[in-house]
Design an enzyme around this catalytic site. Structure first.
Site, PDB file in Angstrom:
ATOM      1  N   HIS A  60       4.940  -4.320  13.668  1.00 35.26           N
ATOM      2  CA  HIS A  60       3.602  -4.088  14.201  1.00 35.26           C
ATOM      3  C   HIS A  60       2.676  -5.246  13.855  1.00 35.26           C
ATOM      4  CE1 HIS A  60      -0.419  -1.717  13.982  1.00 35.26           C
ATOM      5  NE2 HIS A  60      -0.275  -2.301  15.149  1.00 35.26           N
ATOM      6  N   GLU A 106       3.043  -5.214   9.917  1.00 32.44           N
ATOM      7  CA  GLU A 106       3.665  -4.036   9.296  1.00 32.44           C
ATOM      8  C   GLU A 106       5.126  -3.985   9.725  1.00 32.44           C
ATOM      9  OE1 GLU A 106       0.535  -0.459   8.664  1.00 32.44           O
ATOM     10  OE2 GLU A 106       0.981  -0.907  10.743  1.00 32.44           O
ATOM     11  N   ASN A 117      -3.262   1.910  10.870  1.00 35.24           N
ATOM     12  CA  ASN A 117      -3.910   2.824  11.804  1.00 35.24           C
ATOM     13  C   ASN A 117      -4.056   4.236  11.258  1.00 35.24           C
ATOM     14  OD1 ASN A 117      -4.540   1.001  13.829  1.00 35.24           O
ATOM     15  ND2 ASN A 117      -2.505   1.117  14.721  1.00 35.24           N
TER      16      ASN A 117
END
Length: 290
Positions: free
Chosen positions: A139, A151, A189
């Site tokens: 990510h 990530e 997130n």
């Protein structure tokens, strides 16, 4: 060792991933179903690299070499020699699964598949392929060329060789890895989107207006960008999708998407990319819409 990378999706994230891979010396094949989007992506990459040359961060020869490493195609067959393919399509599990199923027949048996999902289960996406052991979450943050973090998320079946190869690639790209477990929305997130959602609730309930909320968080919490401005930058459709993943995956009412965010997405007010969200971007200076 990873030397040939494929990227699926020529949007903002796919273009950014393509750029950092090409600058790092990797051959990159970029694919999208829209030929015009591919042309726009390459033009955008060239413009970004030209800016880096102007700032002295890259020389002209390095820029030209990076652009020469990029090829484009509307066909998935372009990935037949790729060591790694990064899926960077829209944040929809159904769309991603369809792409992954179509991708598999076009890969070598040893190729690794990574997904740039910002919230969806790596284990579930891996199950749509023939190689869950060579499937991983990678990510990148937006904008990819600027943001330092990646990530890395292992699915339940991801093997150690795949994990180590992706860690090494992340370092080669000049990025810092944060290792996250395969839980909804991972680390960034899981923390960031509920804050944005709460800012939308604050607007919805009339606690403050758009400008007041963003100013309060910039000056009161030292955030470089207010949460509503950031939501517009991310895209309200993406924000909503991540909140839905959190709400469904963790079954906790604190992750319920704000009805105002839902309404904006239904209206097509998705933020910067369409010219309207919590701000109106039609003029020279963004103006709050509420």
């Amino acid at each position: 060792m990873i030397e040939k990378v494929g990227v699926i999706g020529a949007g903002q994230m796919g273009s950014g991933i393509t750029q950092v891979c090409a600058v790092a010396g990797l051959s990159v094949a970029l694919s999208d179903i829209n030929a015009e989007q591919l042309s726009s992506a390459v033009a955008g990459i060239a413009k970004n690299l030209e800016r880096q040359v102007a700032k002295g961060k890259l020389d002209a020869a390095e820029k030209d070499a990076a652009l020469a490493r990029i090829t484009t195609s509307t066909e998935l067959s372009v990935f037949k020699d790729s060591d790694l393919v990064v899926e960077a399509a829209t944040e929809s599990e159904d769309v991603k699964r369809l792409i992954l199923k179509a991708l598999v027949p076009n890969l070598s048996p040893t190729a690794i598949i990574a997904t740039n999902t910002s919230s969806i289960s790596i284990t579930r996406l891996a199950a749509a392929t023939d190689r869950p052991h060579r499937f991983i979450g990678m990510h990148f943050m937006n904008p990819v060329p600027v943001m330092q973090l990646v990530e890395i998320i292992r699915g339940i079946a991801t093997d150690d060789e795949t994990f180590q190869l992706i860690k090494a690639l992340t370092a080669r790209l000049g990025k810092t890895a944060a290792i996250a477990e395969d839980f909804p929305a991972f680390i960034v997130n899981r923390i960031l989107l509920p804050m944005i959602n709460e800012a939308v609730y604050t607007l919805y309930e009339g606690v403050g207006g758009v400008e007041a909320i963003d100013t309060a968080m910039k000056l009161g919490a030292n955030h470089p960008m207010g949460p509503l401005e950031l939501a517009d930058f991310i895209g309200l459709d993406t924000c909503l999708s991540i909140m839905q993943v959190l709400h469904e995956g963790l079954s906790d009412s604190k992750y319920r998407p704000c009805p105002l965010m839902v309404k904006y997405v239904e209206a097509g007010w998705l933020g910067r990319k369409v010219g309207r969200g919590f701000y109106d971007y039609s003029g020279p200076v963004p103006r709050p819409t509420r």
